[in-house]
Design a protein around this motif. Structure first.
Motif, short mmCIF file in Angstrom:
data_model
loop_
_atom_site.label_atom_id
_atom_site.label_comp_id
_atom_site.label_asym_id
_atom_site.label_seq_id
_atom_site.Cartn_x
_atom_site.Cartn_y
_atom_site.Cartn_z
N HIS A 1 3.17 -18.59 -1.19
CA HIS A 1 2.19 -18.96 -0.18
C HIS A 1 0.84 -18.24 -0.31
O HIS A 1 -0.17 -18.74 0.19
N ALA A 2 0.81 -17.09 -0.95
CA ALA A 2 -0.44 -16.33 -1.07
C ALA A 2 -1.17 -16.70 -2.36
O ALA A 2 -0.58 -17.17 -3.33
N CYS A 3 -2.49 -16.44 -2.36
CA CYS A 3 -3.31 -16.76 -3.53
C CYS A 3 -2.97 -15.83 -4.70
O CYS A 3 -2.38 -14.75 -4.52
N ALA A 4 -3.37 -16.24 -5.89
CA ALA A 4 -3.04 -15.50 -7.11
C ALA A 4 -3.64 -14.09 -7.09
O ALA A 4 -3.01 -13.14 -7.56
N GLU A 5 -4.87 -13.96 -6.56
CA GLU A 5 -5.51 -12.65 -6.51
C GLU A 5 -4.69 -11.67 -5.67
O GLU A 5 -4.51 -10.51 -6.04
N PHE A 6 -4.19 -12.15 -4.55
CA PHE A 6 -3.37 -11.31 -3.68
C PHE A 6 -2.09 -10.89 -4.40
O PHE A 6 -1.70 -9.72 -4.38
N ASN A 7 -1.44 -11.85 -5.05
CA ASN A 7 -0.17 -11.55 -5.73
C ASN A 7 -0.35 -10.66 -6.94
O ASN A 7 0.61 -10.02 -7.39
N TYR A 8 -1.55 -10.61 -7.50
CA TYR A 8 -1.83 -9.68 -8.59
C TYR A 8 -2.00 -8.26 -8.07
O TYR A 8 -1.52 -7.29 -8.67
N ILE A 9 -2.66 -8.13 -6.91
CA ILE A 9 -3.00 -6.82 -6.37
C ILE A 9 -1.83 -6.17 -5.62
O ILE A 9 -1.64 -4.95 -5.69
N PHE A 10 -1.04 -6.97 -4.93
CA PHE A 10 0.00 -6.39 -4.06
C PHE A 10 0.95 -5.45 -4.81
O PHE A 10 1.26 -4.36 -4.32
N PRO A 11 1.44 -5.81 -6.00
CA PRO A 11 2.30 -4.87 -6.74
C PRO A 11 1.59 -3.56 -7.08
O PRO A 11 2.23 -2.50 -7.16
N LEU A 12 0.28 -3.62 -7.27
CA LEU A 12 -0.48 -2.39 -7.55
C LEU A 12 -0.49 -1.47 -6.35
O LEU A 12 -0.46 -0.24 -6.49
N LEU A 13 -0.54 -2.05 -5.15
CA LEU A 13 -0.47 -1.25 -3.93
C LEU A 13 0.92 -0.64 -3.77
O LEU A 13 1.05 0.49 -3.29
N GLN A 14 1.93 -1.36 -4.18
CA GLN A 14 3.28 -0.81 -4.14
C GLN A 14 3.41 0.37 -5.10
O GLN A 14 4.05 1.38 -4.78
N GLN A 15 2.78 0.26 -6.25
CA GLN A 15 2.87 1.32 -7.26
C GLN A 15 2.01 2.54 -6.92
O GLN A 15 2.38 3.67 -7.23
N ASN A 16 0.86 2.31 -6.29
CA ASN A 16 -0.12 3.39 -6.13
C ASN A 16 -0.32 3.89 -4.70
O ASN A 16 -0.84 5.00 -4.53
N CYS A 17 0.07 3.12 -3.71
CA CYS A 17 -0.27 3.49 -2.33
C CYS A 17 0.93 3.59 -1.40
O CYS A 17 0.75 3.70 -0.18
N GLY A 18 2.12 3.52 -1.93
CA GLY A 18 3.30 3.71 -1.09
C GLY A 18 3.71 2.52 -0.26
O GLY A 18 4.44 2.66 0.73
N TYR A 19 3.28 1.31 -0.65
CA TYR A 19 3.73 0.11 0.05
C TYR A 19 5.21 -0.10 -0.25
O TYR A 19 5.60 -0.26 -1.41
N SER A 20 6.04 -0.09 0.79
CA SER A 20 7.47 -0.36 0.62
C SER A 20 8.05 -0.68 1.99
O SER A 20 7.41 -0.41 3.02
N PRO A 21 9.25 -1.24 2.05
CA PRO A 21 9.85 -1.56 3.34
C PRO A 21 10.06 -0.33 4.22
O PRO A 21 10.05 -0.44 5.44
N ASN A 22 10.26 0.82 3.60
CA ASN A 22 10.63 2.02 4.35
C ASN A 22 9.47 2.99 4.58
O ASN A 22 9.69 4.11 5.02
N ASN A 23 8.26 2.55 4.26
CA ASN A 23 7.12 3.46 4.39
C ASN A 23 5.87 2.71 4.80
O ASN A 23 5.51 1.70 4.20
N ILE A 24 5.19 3.19 5.85
CA ILE A 24 3.91 2.64 6.26
C ILE A 24 2.84 3.41 5.51
O ILE A 24 2.70 4.62 5.68
#
Length: 305
Positions: A51-74
């Motif tokens: 449902h999300a645009c390609a730019e969003f889907n490219y960046i979101f994994p980078l936020l998971q890797q670099n900024c602590g995005y995960s189900p158990n962490n805000i």
């Protein structure tokens, strides 16, 4: 060179804190708050690939890797802000609640996004009456790392500087239908890029169906379109791309009547008024330098082909 001075901007500059190296306060979220985040996160992450645009889907994994995005962490605003600054120069600044449209848009002109840090009530994880940390970090933050989207957002902010109250209302409406509730086309398919969609499990699914109306993005029409704020949108505007939306926006904003033009200087991180011959000449020199660099790069590419 003169810099734009305005009572709103003076207040904004005093609260930026960035120039003094201030860190955004870190928040210790409760277990209940993390569970609320987890509920929203899991529902949305399952929808993003389709449902999300390609730019969003490219960046979101980078936020998971670099900024602590995960189900158990805000994630913390400071970590996300540093990541965005490295990508596009955008930074996050904390606010306790809603700002006026004029002050909020002025922040975008400086590549600053004002973000809340609180989280919605746990009893209604799928609804919030006003922006919270889930909306900010899941909806807004990822695309501020995309150069085209960052520039599009900044152009709305730059157009607001010195604008009349009526024009501020029109720009806020443009912001609503793009940055908040925008849809773009990818290979003929509709994809969401607006933060209000990317942070709402229900509306992210609804917006791409045939139930609401879908019109092509036209700033002159979009800016005067009425919208509800407590229900799903009955109509969305579709951009062919961020670049196309930016070009249309800049063409439309060129019609705004004000006695000066402005530009953002990324080196000084200031907004400069182009209201004197020296200021315009300085811009011309910058453009000539960039054109020279471009010609040199093209020449070298031809030699290597």
């Amino acid at each position: 060179m003169s810099f734009l001075q305005d009572k709103n901007l003076e207040s904004f500059a005093r609260t930026r804190g960035e120039e003094n190296g201030e860190q955004i306060p870190r928040v210790e979220y409760s277990e209940e708050e993390v569970q609320t985040w987890q509920t929203i996160y899991k529902e949305l992450v399952d929808l993003y690939p389709t449902h999300a645009c390609a730019e969003f889907n490219y960046i979101f994994p980078l936020l998971q890797q670099n900024c602590g995005y995960s189900p158990n962490n805000i994630p913390q605003l400071q970590d996300v802000s540093e990541f965005l600054k490295d990508c596009t120069g955008f930074t996050l600044r904390p606010v306790a609640g809603l700002l006026s449209s004029r002050d909020f848009l002025a922040g975008l002109a400086f590549r600053v996004f004002h973000s809340t840090q609180y989280i919605r009530h746990h009893s209604k994880p799928m609804y919030t009456p006003e922006p919270d940390i889930c909306h900010e970090l899941l909806g807004h933050a990822p695309l501020f790392a995309d150069p085209e989207f960052a520039q599009f957002s900044q152009e709305i902010g730059l157009a607001s500087l010195g604008a009349s109250d009526d024009m501020i209302e029109q720009l806020a409406t443009l912001y609503w239908f793009t940055v908040e509730y925008g849809i773009c086309l990818e290979n003929g398919s509709k994809k969401a890029y607006g933060a209000g969609l990317l942070s709402s499990f229900g509306e992210l699914q609804y917006c791409l169906t045939d139930e609401p109306g879908h019109d092509l993005f036209d700033p002159s029409v979009t800016c005067i379109t009425k919208y509800p704020i407590t229900s799903f949108q009955p109509k969305y505007f579709i951009a062919e791309s961020f670049a196309d939306a930016k070009n249309k926006l800049m063409t439309w904003t060129s019609t705004i009547k004000r006695p000066f033009q402005v530009r953002y200087n990324p080196y000084t991180q200031r907004v400069e008024m182009l209201d004197t011959m020296p200021s315009v000449q300085c811009l011309v020199r910058d453009i000539k330098s960039q054109v020279f660099t471009l010609e040199e790069a093209l020449g070298k590419l031809k030699l290597n082909m």
